[in-house]
Design a protein around this motif. Structure first.
Motif, short mmCIF file in Angstrom:
data_model
loop_
_atom_site.label_atom_id
_atom_site.label_comp_id
_atom_site.label_asym_id
_atom_site.label_seq_id
_atom_site.Cartn_x
_atom_site.Cartn_y
_atom_site.Cartn_z
N GLN A 84 0.81 -1.21 0.00
CA GLN A 84 0.00 0.00 0.00
C GLN A 84 0.85 1.27 0.00
OE1 GLN A 84 -3.33 -0.01 -0.49
NE2 GLN A 84 -2.92 -2.18 -0.79
N ASN A 85 2.15 1.14 0.19
CA ASN A 85 3.02 2.31 0.22
C ASN A 85 4.05 2.31 -0.91
OD1 ASN A 85 1.89 3.37 2.69
ND2 ASN A 85 2.94 1.72 3.76
N VAL A 86 3.91 1.34 -1.83
CA VAL A 86 4.87 1.23 -2.92
C VAL A 86 4.58 2.30 -3.98
CG1 VAL A 86 5.68 -0.25 -4.80
CG2 VAL A 86 5.28 -1.22 -2.55
N HIS A 87 5.65 2.89 -4.51
CA HIS A 87 5.49 3.90 -5.56
C HIS A 87 4.94 3.22 -6.82
CE1 HIS A 87 6.58 6.93 -8.58
NE2 HIS A 87 6.57 7.79 -7.58
N PRO A 88 4.05 3.88 -7.58
CA PRO A 88 3.47 3.28 -8.79
C PRO A 88 4.51 2.75 -9.78
CG PRO A 88 2.30 5.29 -8.23
CD PRO A 88 3.45 5.19 -7.28
N ASN A 89 5.65 3.44 -9.90
CA ASN A 89 6.70 2.99 -10.82
C ASN A 89 7.29 1.65 -10.37
OD1 ASN A 89 6.28 5.28 -12.25
ND2 ASN A 89 8.17 6.30 -11.64
N VAL A 90 7.51 1.53 -9.06
CA VAL A 90 8.08 0.29 -8.52
C VAL A 90 7.09 -0.86 -8.71
CG1 VAL A 90 8.95 -0.85 -6.44
CG2 VAL A 90 9.46 1.57 -6.85
N LEU A 91 5.82 -0.59 -8.43
CA LEU A 91 4.78 -1.62 -8.57
C LEU A 91 4.63 -2.03 -10.03
CD1 LEU A 91 2.92 -3.17 -6.73
CD2 LEU A 91 1.21 -1.39 -6.99
N SER A 92 4.70 -1.07 -10.94
CA SER A 92 4.59 -1.37 -12.37
C SER A 92 5.75 -2.24 -12.84
CB SER A 92 4.55 -0.07 -13.17
OG SER A 92 3.43 0.71 -12.82
N LYS A 93 6.94 -1.97 -12.34
CA LYS A 93 8.10 -2.79 -12.70
C LYS A 93 7.93 -4.23 -12.21
CE LYS A 93 11.57 0.91 -12.86
NZ LYS A 93 12.76 1.50 -12.21
N ALA A 94 7.36 -4.36 -11.01
CA ALA A 94 7.13 -5.70 -10.47
C ALA A 94 6.13 -6.46 -11.33
CB ALA A 94 6.64 -5.61 -9.03
N LYS A 96 5.51 -5.88 -14.47
CA LYS A 96 6.15 -6.10 -15.78
C LYS A 96 7.01 -7.36 -15.75
CE LYS A 96 9.30 -3.92 -19.09
NZ LYS A 96 10.21 -2.77 -19.34
N ARG A 97 7.72 -7.56 -14.64
CA ARG A 97 8.56 -8.76 -14.52
C ARG A 97 7.72 -10.04 -14.48
NH1 ARG A 97 11.54 -5.42 -10.89
NH2 ARG A 97 10.42 -6.32 -9.11
N GLY A 98 6.45 -9.91 -14.05
CA GLY A 98 5.60 -11.10 -13.94
C GLY A 98 4.65 -11.28 -15.10
N ILE A 99 4.92 -10.65 -16.25
CA ILE A 99 4.04 -10.78 -17.41
C ILE A 99 4.07 -12.22 -17.94
CG2 ILE A 99 3.82 -10.16 -19.86
CD1 ILE A 99 4.39 -7.29 -19.11
N LEU A 100 2.87 -12.78 -18.15
CA LEU A 100 2.74 -14.16 -18.63
C LEU A 100 2.61 -14.22 -20.15
CD1 LEU A 100 0.08 -15.33 -16.00
CD2 LEU A 100 2.55 -15.71 -15.89
N HIS A 101 2.02 -13.16 -20.73
CA HIS A 101 1.80 -13.13 -22.18
C HIS A 101 1.62 -11.69 -22.61
CE1 HIS A 101 0.24 -14.29 -26.15
NE2 HIS A 101 -0.68 -13.36 -25.95
N GLN A 102 2.11 -11.39 -23.83
CA GLN A 102 1.98 -10.05 -24.38
C GLN A 102 1.89 -10.13 -25.90
OE1 GLN A 102 5.15 -7.45 -23.16
NE2 GLN A 102 4.38 -5.68 -24.31
N ASP A 103 0.86 -9.50 -26.46
CA ASP A 103 0.76 -9.41 -27.92
C ASP A 103 0.17 -8.04 -28.28
OD1 ASP A 103 -2.05 -9.55 -27.62
OD2 ASP A 103 -2.05 -11.73 -27.79
N LYS A 104 -0.26 -7.88 -29.52
CA LYS A 104 -0.73 -6.57 -29.97
C LYS A 104 -2.05 -6.16 -29.31
CE LYS A 104 -3.14 -8.37 -34.04
NZ LYS A 104 -3.26 -8.28 -35.52
N LEU A 134 2.18 1.35 -16.32
CA LEU A 134 2.61 0.08 -16.92
C LEU A 134 2.57 0.15 -18.44
CD1 LEU A 134 3.42 -2.88 -16.49
CD2 LEU A 134 1.00 -3.46 -16.38
N ALA A 135 1.55 0.82 -19.00
CA ALA A 135 1.46 0.96 -20.46
C ALA A 135 2.65 1.75 -21.02
CB ALA A 135 0.14 1.65 -20.83
N LYS A 136 3.03 2.81 -20.33
CA LYS A 136 4.17 3.61 -20.78
C LYS A 136 5.46 2.81 -20.71
CE LYS A 136 2.19 8.12 -19.64
NZ LYS A 136 2.27 9.31 -18.78
N MET A 137 5.61 1.98 -19.68
CA MET A 137 6.81 1.14 -19.56
C MET A 137 6.90 0.13 -20.70
SD MET A 137 7.30 0.23 -15.53
CE MET A 137 7.83 1.50 -14.36
#
Length: 364
Positions: A84-94, A96-104, A134-137
């Motif tokens: 609940q206190n994590v910065h949005p950028n840090v949470l987004s990176k986490a 991103k590392r756990g992405i299972l699938h990504q397409d168009k 997360l979209a910008k990353m």
């Protein structure tokens, strides 16, 4: 003789004076203490007392338990609070590392434990708030924010689908709504179902619980009831939602089981309610639906507590063992293919399986 008598009398008088002197001092101290207790504390004294209590509480929380399972429980509690206190950028990176699938069209993430999907009272961080970051990353600074296609409970882990465009999100949402998405969850439940496989077809309704704490819960609203040993059909409640769940026991012991669950419908808290009130086997760590009349930590048998290495007073920190293990999405367009999305179990879930002697089935 007279001299000795005088000396005895004078000694007695001296002892008596000393006794009453001490008594007076004692009474005076008591009166002073009572006066001090009666006197209201100053703002500074109140602040100091509060600070001391907080420091004492923090010291207790910093104490490292000797048992590895209790250490893990403490880590999960701290992790949930820190989320609940994590910065949005840090949470987004986490995420991103756990992405299972990504397409168009889609981004599929592994939703972590304790992270809510939507905001609400007391919620500082949630998935919907970090979708623009997360979209910008993933796609650059001009990228459109990602869109939610469905939701999971705060305590549920596993497969979660996001869409790049609003139209795609609406299409996927319709697939969920029309029951075209195959969903499989894994859950550890307390107790073992009588039948190793079956279908729970009992409507669900939300009701207010009249107890020590007024609260709302989802509960069963069956269309049948028993009367004189016979099953009688009753009029369906117009506020109830049709709810159907398939289940299968994958592994079991005398006190608990690993279940695979396939929700055919998508009612709020459906799996938790069907297991707790339909099968009488609540999900391990479900502190809301293990008891109807009150909100309290789940009660576990001595055997389960011993296997988990958990103290009875620490059960409130036991996480919900419900995991969205697999989603099968039909093709979104004529040129696309079916998507089979699988997410591995979180570490705390695997550890609990090991301690409870429940086996993970081999892959086909």
């Amino acid at each position: 003789m007279a001299a000795s008598a005088r000396s005895v009398l004078s000694l007695s008088a001296w002892d008596t004076g000393r006794f009453w002197g001490r008594h007076f001092v004692l009474v005076a101290k008591c009166l002073c203490s009572a006066t001090a207790a009666a006197r209201p504390l100053s703002a500074q004294q109140l602040a100091e007392n509060l600070r001391a209590k907080k420091q004492e509480q923090k010291a207790k929380e910093r104490e490292v338990p000797g048992d590895p399972v209790q250490r893990r429980v403490q880590e999960l509690k701290r992790y949930t609070q820190q989320l609940q206190n994590v910065h949005p950028n840090v949470l987004s990176k986490a995420l991103k590392r756990g992405i299972l699938h990504q397409d168009k069209n889609l981004v599929v993430i592994n939703k972590p434990y304790g992270l809510p999907v939507h905001g609400g009272p007391g919620v500082k961080s949630c998935i919907s708030d970090i979708l623009p970051v997360l979209a910008k990353m993933l796609y650059g600074n001009k990228a459109e924010p990602l869109h939610l296609c469905h939701r999971l409970d705060k305590e549920t882990t596993g497969v979660m689908v996001l869409a790049r465009a609003k139209e795609v999100a609406h299409r996927v949402h319709e697939l969920f709504k029309t029951q075209q998405v195959a969903k499989k969850y894994w859950a550890i439940c307390v107790g073992v179902p009588i039948h190793s496989a079956g279908v729970i077809d009992i409507p669900i309704i939300e009701k207010e619980v009249q107890g020590q704490q007024h609260h709302h819960k989802m509960t069963l609203a069956p269309n049948y009831r028993m009367e004189n040993g016979k099953t009688m059909k009753v009029r369906p409640n117009r506020h109830a939602h049709v709810a159907v769940t398939r289940y299968q026991v994958l592994s079991s012991t005398l006190s608990c089981a690993l279940l695979e669950l396939q929700p055919i419908t998508g009612v709020k808290h459906q799996l938790r309610v069907h297991l707790a009130f339909g099968l009488g086997c609540p999900v391990l760590g479900d502190h809301k639906y293990s008891d109807w009349n009150k909100l309290a930590p789940q009660k576990l048998s001595v055997g389960i507590l011993k296997k988990l290495g958990l103290e009875k007073t620490k059960t409130r920190y036991l996480p919900l063992h419900l995991h969205a293990q697999q989603l099968i999405l039909p093709p979104l367009a004529s040129e696309s293919q079916e998507l089979n999305l699988v997410c591995k179990l979180p570490k705390f879930f695997v550890r609990s399986l090991s301690h409870l002697k429940l086996e993970i089935p081999e892959k086909d």
